[in-house]
Design a protein around this motif. Structure first.
Motif, PDB file in Angstrom:
ATOM      1  N   UNK A  95       0.825  -1.215   0.000  1.00 37.29           N
ATOM      2  CA  UNK A  95       0.000   0.000   0.000  1.00 37.29           C
ATOM      3  C   UNK A  95       0.859   1.264   0.000  1.00 37.29           C
ATOM      4  N   UNK A  96       1.980   1.223  -0.684  1.00 35.88           N
ATOM      5  CA  UNK A  96       2.922   2.342  -0.797  1.00 35.88           C
ATOM      6  C   UNK A  96       3.364   2.880   0.562  1.00 35.88           C
ATOM      7  N   UNK A  97       3.462   2.024   1.538  1.00 33.50           N
ATOM      8  CA  UNK A  97       3.922   2.439   2.857  1.00 33.50           C
ATOM      9  C   UNK A  97       2.870   3.107   3.712  1.00 33.50           C
ATOM     10  N   UNK A  98       1.668   3.206   3.210  1.00 33.95           N
ATOM     11  CA  UNK A  98       0.576   3.822   3.961  1.00 33.95           C
ATOM     12  C   UNK A  98      -0.123   2.753   4.808  1.00 33.95           C
ATOM     13  N   UNK A  99      -0.644   3.122   5.958  1.00 33.29           N
ATOM     14  CA  UNK A  99      -1.374   2.144   6.775  1.00 33.29           C
ATOM     15  C   UNK A  99      -2.572   1.560   6.026  1.00 33.29           C
ATOM     16  N   UNK A 100      -2.807   0.284   6.255  1.00 30.45           N
ATOM     17  CA  UNK A 100      -3.941  -0.405   5.640  1.00 30.45           C
ATOM     18  C   UNK A 100      -5.092  -0.392   6.646  1.00 30.45           C
ATOM     19  N   UNK A 101      -6.302  -0.134   6.132  1.00 34.09           N
ATOM     20  CA  UNK A 101      -7.462  -0.115   7.028  1.00 34.09           C
ATOM     21  C   UNK A 101      -7.897  -1.550   7.291  1.00 34.09           C
ATOM     22  N   UNK A 102      -7.581  -2.029   8.490  1.00 31.37           N
ATOM     23  CA  UNK A 102      -7.960  -3.380   8.903  1.00 31.37           C
ATOM     24  C   UNK A 102      -8.595  -3.303  10.284  1.00 31.37           C
ATOM     25  N   UNK A 103      -9.202  -4.369  10.681  1.00 33.87           N
ATOM     26  CA  UNK A 103      -9.825  -4.451  11.998  1.00 33.87           C
ATOM     27  C   UNK A 103      -8.735  -4.531  13.058  1.00 33.87           C
ATOM     28  N   UNK A 104      -8.862  -3.693  14.068  1.00 34.89           N
ATOM     29  CA  UNK A 104      -7.943  -3.758  15.204  1.00 34.89           C
ATOM     30  C   UNK A 104      -8.607  -4.565  16.310  1.00 34.89           C
ATOM     31  N   UNK A 105      -7.880  -5.528  16.852  1.00 35.15           N
ATOM     32  CA  UNK A 105      -8.400  -6.362  17.933  1.00 35.15           C
ATOM     33  C   UNK A 105      -7.840  -5.816  19.244  1.00 35.15           C
ATOM     34  N   UNK A 106      -8.738  -5.421  20.129  1.00 35.18           N
ATOM     35  CA  UNK A 106      -8.303  -4.825  21.397  1.00 35.18           C
ATOM     36  C   UNK A 106      -7.790  -5.905  22.351  1.00 35.18           C
ATOM     37  N   UNK A 107      -7.162  -5.455  23.411  1.00 33.83           N
ATOM     38  CA  UNK A 107      -6.647  -6.376  24.422  1.00 33.83           C
ATOM     39  C   UNK A 107      -7.786  -7.127  25.099  1.00 33.83           C
ATOM     40  N   UNK A 108      -8.877  -6.434  25.391  1.00 34.02           N
ATOM     41  CA  UNK A 108     -10.020  -7.080  26.026  1.00 34.02           C
ATOM     42  C   UNK A 108     -10.613  -8.155  25.116  1.00 34.02           C
TER      43      UNK A 108
END
Length: 133
Positions: free
Chosen positions: A68-81
């Motif tokens: 993605x040209x070094x840009x962050x990819x929009x993915x689901x973030x899984x929290x610690x909880x």
């Protein structure tokens, strides 16, 4: 310099005491062994979950130009909880699997335990024979 590898203690009086100590913990060790049978499957699932979580986090924090040209990819973030809930759920499922274990597999667990007792008896007899010699 040579080192001598010694077996169990040659004192025959010590063997019954240590065997009695082992036999005192048989009920606890049986329950623990039953739970450990499925622990490896649960741990493998937990490690796979952690691997997926790490890949998703790496994509979210992306700084690799090939992706993605070094840009962050929009993915689901899984929290610690959420991670803790998943891990506890996997371990609870493994526990439930052990509790619903058929009797034929419980018999195999008991066979393993009797094998351990037979080995302890053989070691005690060997120590007694060595003490007499």
């Amino acid at each position: 310099m040579r080192y001598k590898i010694e077996g169990p203690p040659a004192d025959a009086a010590l063997a019954p005491k240590s065997l009695a100590a082992i036999e005192g913990h048989t009920g606890q060790s049986r329950r623990l062994l039953e739970r450990l049978l499925y622990l490896s499957c649960g741990l493998a699932t937990i490690l796979a979950f952690i691997g997926v979580k790490l890949v998703l986090h790496a994509l979210h924090e992306n700084n690799v130009p090939l992706i993605n040209d070094g840009e962050p990819v929009r993915v689901v973030e899984i929290s610690t909880l959420q991670s803790l809930v998943v891990i506890v759920g996997i371990l609870a499922d493994a526990e439930q699997t052990v509790r619903s274990l058929p009797d034929e597999y419980r018999a195999l667990i008991q066979e393993r335990h009797s094998l351990r007792e037979m080995l302890a008896d053989a070691h005690a007899r060997q120590a007694a024979a060595a003490a007499q010699a």
